[in-house]
Design a protein around this motif. Sequence first.
Motif, mmCIF file in Angstrom:
data_model
loop_
_atom_site.group_PDB
_atom_site.id
_atom_site.type_symbol
_atom_site.label_atom_id
_atom_site.label_comp_id
_atom_site.label_asym_id
_atom_site.label_seq_id
_atom_site.Cartn_x
_atom_site.Cartn_y
_atom_site.Cartn_z
ATOM 1 N N ILE A 187 -6.233 10.802 6.758
ATOM 2 C CA ILE A 187 -4.805 10.510 6.667
ATOM 3 C C ILE A 187 -4.527 9.012 6.496
ATOM 4 N N PRO A 188 -5.165 8.122 7.271
ATOM 5 C CA PRO A 188 -4.896 6.685 7.073
ATOM 6 C C PRO A 188 -5.184 6.222 5.642
ATOM 7 N N ALA A 189 -6.280 6.705 5.051
ATOM 8 C CA ALA A 189 -6.638 6.296 3.685
ATOM 9 C C ALA A 189 -5.623 6.814 2.678
ATOM 10 N N ILE A 190 -5.154 8.043 2.874
ATOM 11 C CA ILE A 190 -4.160 8.613 1.966
ATOM 12 C C ILE A 190 -2.867 7.807 2.006
ATOM 13 N N ILE A 191 -2.439 7.435 3.202
ATOM 14 C CA ILE A 191 -1.195 6.670 3.343
ATOM 15 C C ILE A 191 -1.339 5.293 2.697
ATOM 16 N N GLU A 192 -2.486 4.651 2.896
ATOM 17 C CA GLU A 192 -2.709 3.338 2.287
ATOM 18 C C GLU A 192 -2.705 3.433 0.762
ATOM 19 N N ALA A 193 -3.315 4.491 0.230
ATOM 20 C CA ALA A 193 -3.337 4.668 -1.228
ATOM 21 C C ALA A 193 -1.921 4.880 -1.758
ATOM 22 N N ARG A 194 -1.155 5.656 -1.025
ATOM 23 C CA ARG A 194 0.227 5.891 -1.444
ATOM 24 C C ARG A 194 1.027 4.589 -1.419
ATOM 25 N N MET A 195 0.845 3.783 -0.385
ATOM 26 C CA MET A 195 1.567 2.513 -0.294
ATOM 27 C C MET A 195 1.186 1.592 -1.453
ATOM 28 N N ALA A 196 -0.099 1.528 -1.755
ATOM 29 C CA ALA A 196 -0.561 0.660 -2.839
ATOM 30 C C ALA A 196 0.044 1.072 -4.174
ATOM 31 N N LEU A 197 0.067 2.374 -4.435
ATOM 32 C CA LEU A 197 0.608 2.860 -5.700
ATOM 33 C C LEU A 197 2.127 2.722 -5.778
ATOM 34 N N GLU A 198 2.804 3.173 -4.741
ATOM 35 C CA GLU A 198 4.270 3.208 -4.816
ATOM 36 C C GLU A 198 4.898 1.816 -4.811
ATOM 37 N N THR A 199 4.331 0.880 -4.076
ATOM 38 C CA THR A 199 4.913 -0.460 -4.080
ATOM 39 C C THR A 199 4.713 -1.134 -5.435
ATOM 40 N N GLY A 200 3.611 -0.789 -6.115
ATOM 41 C CA GLY A 200 3.408 -1.328 -7.460
ATOM 42 C C GLY A 200 4.313 -0.653 -8.476
ATOM 43 N N LEU A 201 4.419 0.664 -8.391
ATOM 44 C CA LEU A 201 5.214 1.411 -9.353
ATOM 45 C C LEU A 201 6.700 1.074 -9.289
ATOM 46 N N ILE A 202 7.191 0.773 -8.095
ATOM 47 C CA ILE A 202 8.631 0.541 -7.984
ATOM 48 C C ILE A 202 9.053 -0.748 -8.693
ATOM 49 N N THR A 203 8.140 -1.710 -8.810
ATOM 50 C CA THR A 203 8.500 -2.927 -9.555
ATOM 51 C C THR A 203 8.682 -2.617 -11.043
ATOM 52 N N LEU A 204 7.885 -1.683 -11.552
ATOM 53 C CA LEU A 204 8.068 -1.243 -12.936
ATOM 54 C C LEU A 204 9.320 -0.387 -13.074
ATOM 55 N N ALA A 205 9.556 0.439 -12.057
ATOM 56 C CA ALA A 205 10.744 1.296 -12.077
ATOM 57 C C ALA A 205 12.020 0.462 -12.130
ATOM 58 N N ASN A 229 4.420 5.588 -16.893
ATOM 59 C CA ASN A 229 3.042 5.190 -17.139
ATOM 60 C C ASN A 229 2.132 6.393 -16.905
ATOM 61 N N PRO A 230 1.642 7.019 -17.974
ATOM 62 C CA PRO A 230 0.855 8.254 -17.819
ATOM 63 C C PRO A 230 -0.454 8.075 -17.077
ATOM 64 N N ILE A 231 -0.978 6.846 -17.043
ATOM 65 C CA ILE A 231 -2.266 6.616 -16.378
ATOM 66 C C ILE A 231 -2.138 6.812 -14.872
ATOM 67 N N VAL A 232 -1.027 6.332 -14.302
ATOM 68 C CA VAL A 232 -0.867 6.425 -12.848
ATOM 69 C C VAL A 232 -0.039 7.629 -12.409
ATOM 70 N N GLU A 233 0.615 8.307 -13.361
ATOM 71 C CA GLU A 233 1.440 9.449 -12.982
ATOM 72 C C GLU A 233 0.627 10.549 -12.321
ATOM 73 N N GLY A 234 -0.582 10.793 -12.849
ATOM 74 C CA GLY A 234 -1.430 11.818 -12.249
ATOM 75 C C GLY A 234 -1.833 11.455 -10.837
ATOM 76 N N MET A 235 -2.058 10.176 -10.596
ATOM 77 C CA MET A 235 -2.439 9.722 -9.259
ATOM 78 C C MET A 235 -1.312 9.950 -8.262
ATOM 79 N N ILE A 236 -0.103 9.514 -8.629
ATOM 80 C CA ILE A 236 0.999 9.641 -7.685
ATOM 81 C C ILE A 236 1.378 11.100 -7.491
ATOM 82 N N SER A 237 1.274 11.919 -8.547
ATOM 83 C CA SER A 237 1.566 13.356 -8.401
ATOM 84 C C SER A 237 0.618 13.982 -7.394
#
Length: 236
Positions: free
Chosen positions: A103-121, A165-173
Amino acid sequence: MKVGIQLKQIKMESVRRNSLSQQVLDNIVSLLINGDLKPGDKLESELTLMKQFDVSRPVLREALSSLETMDIITRKPREGTFINNKVGADPFQAMLAISINNIPAIIEARMALETGLITLAAEKITELQLEKLKETIHGIQENKDRDYGGYDKEFHRIIAFCANNPIVEGMISSLLLTHEKTNRLILFREPEITIEHHQAIYEALEKRDPIESFNQMYKHLTYVRDKILSGYEKQH
């Protein structure tokens, strides 16, 4: 489509008694990654899998439940258990399944992805997407005393896909598929705080401000992380 693939033919080793469920899960995912199991394949019966992995029914079912949560398999009554067809198009989903109980690793991965994606959003979000975000906030407001997890998940999904961004969409999904698992670890709800955070994120996106959007998303996900890990640590 191969039916009832024989795992013994792939020289599957019996699973040791330590962390049995995770080991069963790891072995099935390894078969997927190696191509020994493919999208559309049907797994053997539970009884056969129990013998091949040398585990009890509860252990096997726990592993299968995790794979089902990750949308790797589908269990059909009276038909059997099947590898989902779309897994082959999203290898990250299979890899994530290996760490679904971390669970800790999953949450960290989500934070890393979402904080980056929101700047593009913040640069790409449309008026229609902003309106849909607003609808999810209203949905939480109207369901404060009930389960509003679906609206919460949709809020984050919309933002992630705004990046276009199709490259990261699969990751966040794939990461969002773990939402149900992590959601169960939250011991108490604070809908007013969730609404406040989502509203602040929405306003930052509406202003097309990537820095403020990042700050508000980081603040929100840090709050979510602390709540989830609090529940996780009490159960472990």
